[in-house]
Structure formats: C-alpha cells, structure tokens
Design an enzyme around this catalytic site. Structure first.
Site, mmCIF file in Angstrom:
data_model
loop_
_atom_site.group_PDB
_atom_site.id
_atom_site.type_symbol
_atom_site.label_atom_id
_atom_site.label_comp_id
_atom_site.label_asym_id
_atom_site.label_seq_id
_atom_site.Cartn_x
_atom_site.Cartn_y
_atom_site.Cartn_z
ATOM 1 N N LYS A 192 -1.566 -9.309 2.745
ATOM 2 C CA LYS A 192 -0.838 -8.883 3.955
ATOM 3 C C LYS A 192 -1.712 -7.901 4.743
ATOM 4 C CE LYS A 192 2.998 -6.085 3.864
ATOM 5 N NZ LYS A 192 2.514 -4.888 4.589
ATOM 6 N N ASP A 250 0.842 -1.202 0.000
ATOM 7 C CA ASP A 250 0.000 0.000 0.000
ATOM 8 C C ASP A 250 0.874 1.249 0.000
ATOM 9 O OD1 ASP A 250 0.868 -0.209 2.597
ATOM 10 O OD2 ASP A 250 -1.113 -0.044 3.513
ATOM 11 N N SER A 251 2.211 1.049 0.013
ATOM 12 C CA SER A 251 3.137 2.160 -0.246
ATOM 13 C C SER A 251 2.926 2.710 -1.650
ATOM 14 C CB SER A 251 4.593 1.718 -0.056
ATOM 15 O OG SER A 251 4.848 0.513 -0.753
ATOM 16 N N GLU A 293 -1.750 -5.467 8.463
ATOM 17 C CA GLU A 293 -0.951 -4.883 9.541
ATOM 18 C C GLU A 293 -1.656 -5.080 10.884
ATOM 19 O OE1 GLU A 293 -0.083 -0.748 8.782
ATOM 20 O OE2 GLU A 293 0.869 -1.184 6.858
ATOM 21 N N ASP A 305 -1.143 -6.017 -0.358
ATOM 22 C CA ASP A 305 -1.513 -5.400 0.918
ATOM 23 C C ASP A 305 -3.014 -5.154 0.957
ATOM 24 O OD1 ASP A 305 0.464 -4.990 2.829
ATOM 25 O OD2 ASP A 305 1.230 -3.181 1.854
ATOM 26 N N GLU A 309 8.919 -4.365 10.643
ATOM 27 C CA GLU A 309 9.369 -3.078 10.098
ATOM 28 C C GLU A 309 9.933 -2.192 11.201
ATOM 29 O OE1 GLU A 309 6.700 -1.154 7.375
ATOM 30 O OE2 GLU A 309 7.907 0.673 7.325
HETATM 31 O O1 KIV Z 1 3.570 -1.142 1.676
HETATM 32 C C1 KIV Z 1 4.752 -1.509 1.754
HETATM 33 O O2 KIV Z 1 5.611 -1.173 0.913
HETATM 34 C C2 KIV Z 1 5.131 -2.361 2.866
HETATM 35 C C3 KIV Z 1 6.579 -2.698 3.017
HETATM 36 C C4 KIV Z 1 7.341 -1.530 3.470
HETATM 37 C C5 KIV Z 1 6.785 -3.863 3.890
HETATM 38 O O3 KIV Z 1 4.314 -2.759 3.634
#
Ligand code: KIV
Length: 284
Positions: free
Chosen positions: A132, A63-64, A134, A102, A201
């Site tokens: 994924k 989600d980055s 969090e 994510d 992280e």
């Molecule tokens: O969204 C992302 O890029 C991440 C990584 C930094 C692990 O969750």
C-alpha cells in the site's frame, strides 16, 4: 472445489484446515457481489493468528506500527526493515487473509525504480501479498511501474498520515470542494494506474460514497462512512487497548486495556501474597 494458490477447499470458512485464500481478485469480486470487506491492522504473529482464525478478510501491516508498536508520535520514522520484520511476523500467522504491507515514508517517493525495488523486498523478503502506498496523481507512475512488475498495489487517499507535517493536523480532509474534486481525480488516476483497492481515510461520508460508486475497484474506509466497500480499523484501537484515542469513527469492540490491567494487577498481588504458584502449578 476451488484450488486457489495451491490450497484446496470447498469453503472460505476460517476453521477449515485448508481455507480458500483471500486474494486481490477476491476483494474486487466482493465489491461486485456487494459483500463488504473486513480489514484490520496487524503487526505480529499472535495477533495475526487470532484475527485470521476469526475470519478477517484482509490484514494490513500498517505503518501505524510506528505509533502502536514503537510508540512514535507519527508514522514518519518507521523504516523499510521494520516493515519487513512486522510483515514476516504477520504472514507466519495467516492461513486465509490477504496480507498487505504499507510502504513506509520515503521508501517510494524518491524514484519509481527505488520504489519498485522496495516493493519487491516487501514481497520477496517479507512475504506480503500486496503493498500500500499513500498519495494520488503524484505517485501514479510509480504505482503503474510496481503493478506492471506483478506486485498488487492498494492506494490510500484522504488523510495520509505520512504527510502529517504538510497537513499540520489529523482533521477530516477534503471538506472543501477543491480538495474533494482533487481526491476524485486522484482516485481515478490510481485506478487507471492499476491499484486493486483504495483506502479512504477521514473524509466526509458523502464524498466517500461518491468515489466508491464511481470506481470499479473497492474502497476501504476508515472514518469515511458506510458507503465504502469495506472498513478498516487499527486493531489495538478497536480492541480498546488505547483509552486516550477516541475519534468519532472508532467503535470499540472490547475493553482490553481494563481486562489486561486487572489481570496484571491480580498477578502482581498473587505473586506478592505467595498465592501464585500453588501446589498444582509447580513440579514435584
Ligand atoms: O497504517 C495504517 O494503520 C493505515 C490504516 C489506518 C489504513 O494505513
């Protein structure tokens, strides 16, 4: 001869026409064998194709994308539809790597039923191989529900950027004993709930190593030191496309910002001077 997921090959090499696919089982086996796991983010087809051909084990459609692709300050605004779109693009570029998507902020926190529906969309509509989420104990029941439905889940502890408004900063997490103890408990709760791997992280390296040694599932670190079972970086950061971002944990493997800037400056100059296109670059 292996016949994983319908492909046949004798080698996991990326240059073979039918490479053996990396699965969630593969990454667990890599931990057991002591082989480190390489993971990078990807958000589009072309980048995914290049990273997959270069032999990356796991691609995270992070989600980055909210920061890197859309220019937002945080990961909070990105939507499930955006994540579906980016995941579809990445999946089309991949032959071998495991693709993890994510789940964006508020797509899994409201109810576990909604979380399962949304995880299902990332698998069915987008073609992700896993999702994924969090968080720790607070989302363990949701994780179990998703895993029980047959969807592999990766966990994410330590600095969890979707909670930035709660943390207030992107500083290293779990430096104090109480938070470190909680993180260890959360890691074990997630393992019990069925996650196949765990991102750690920005936590102290000694803590990451302790967590890694105490789990049977692999840990993938970002700013969590060399004791993790694998490493992940945001691809634009490791390729040097964002000169303003220089955390201690980041190693730059290229200076693409300079390479691209020089290439574009040369192009602008060639167009203005009428050097481009030349005779050979046009049709008769
Ligand atoms: O969204 C992302 O890029 C991440 C990584 C930094 C692990 O969750």
């Amino acid at each position: 001869m292996s016949t994983q997921l319908g492909k046949t090959s004798e080698s996991a090499g990326h240059s073979t026409p039918n490479p053996v696919k990396v699965t969630t089982q593969t990454v667990v086996e890599m931990k057991q064998k002591g082989e480190k796991i390489s993971m990078l983010t990807a958000y589009d087809f072309t980048m995914a194709r290049i990273l997959d051909s270069a032999g990356i084990d796991v691609l995270l459609v992070g989600d980055s994308a909210s920061n890197v692709m859309a220019g937002n300050e945080t990961t909070v605004p990105i939507t499930l539809d955006h994540m579906i779109y980016h995941t579809q693009c990445v999946v089309r570029g991949v032959d071998r790597a495991l693709v993890i998507a994510d789940m964006p902020f508020m797509s899994y926190q409201v109810t576990s039923k909604e979380a399962l529906t949304n995880a299902g969309k990332l698998m069915k509509e987008a073609g992700a191989h896993a999702v994924k989420l969090e968080g720790g104990a607070a989302i363990a029941d949701t994780v179990k529900k998703i895993v029980d439905a047959g969807i592999p889940v990766m966990g994410h502890l330590g600095l969890t950027p979707q909670s930035i408004y709660q943390f207030g900063t992107y500083q290293v997490r779990a430096k104090e004993e109480a938070e470190a103890e909680q993180l260890i408990k959360d890691a074990h709760r997630l393992q019990e709930a069925g996650v196949f791997a765990l991102v750690l992280e920005k936590i102290p390296s000694a803590l990451a190593q302790k967590v890694t040694e105490s789990l049977s599932i692999p840990t993938i670190g970002i700013g969590a030191g060399q004791g993790c079972d694998g490493q992940v970086l945001v691809v634009h950061d490791m390729l040097g496309m964002n000169k303003n971002f220089s955390p201690r944990f980041l190693r730059r493997y290229a200076d693409l910002e300079s390479v691209m800037t020089e290439a574009v400056q040369q192009y602008v100059s060639d167009v203005k001077s009428q050097d481009f296109p030349n005779e050979k670059e046009q049709y008769g």
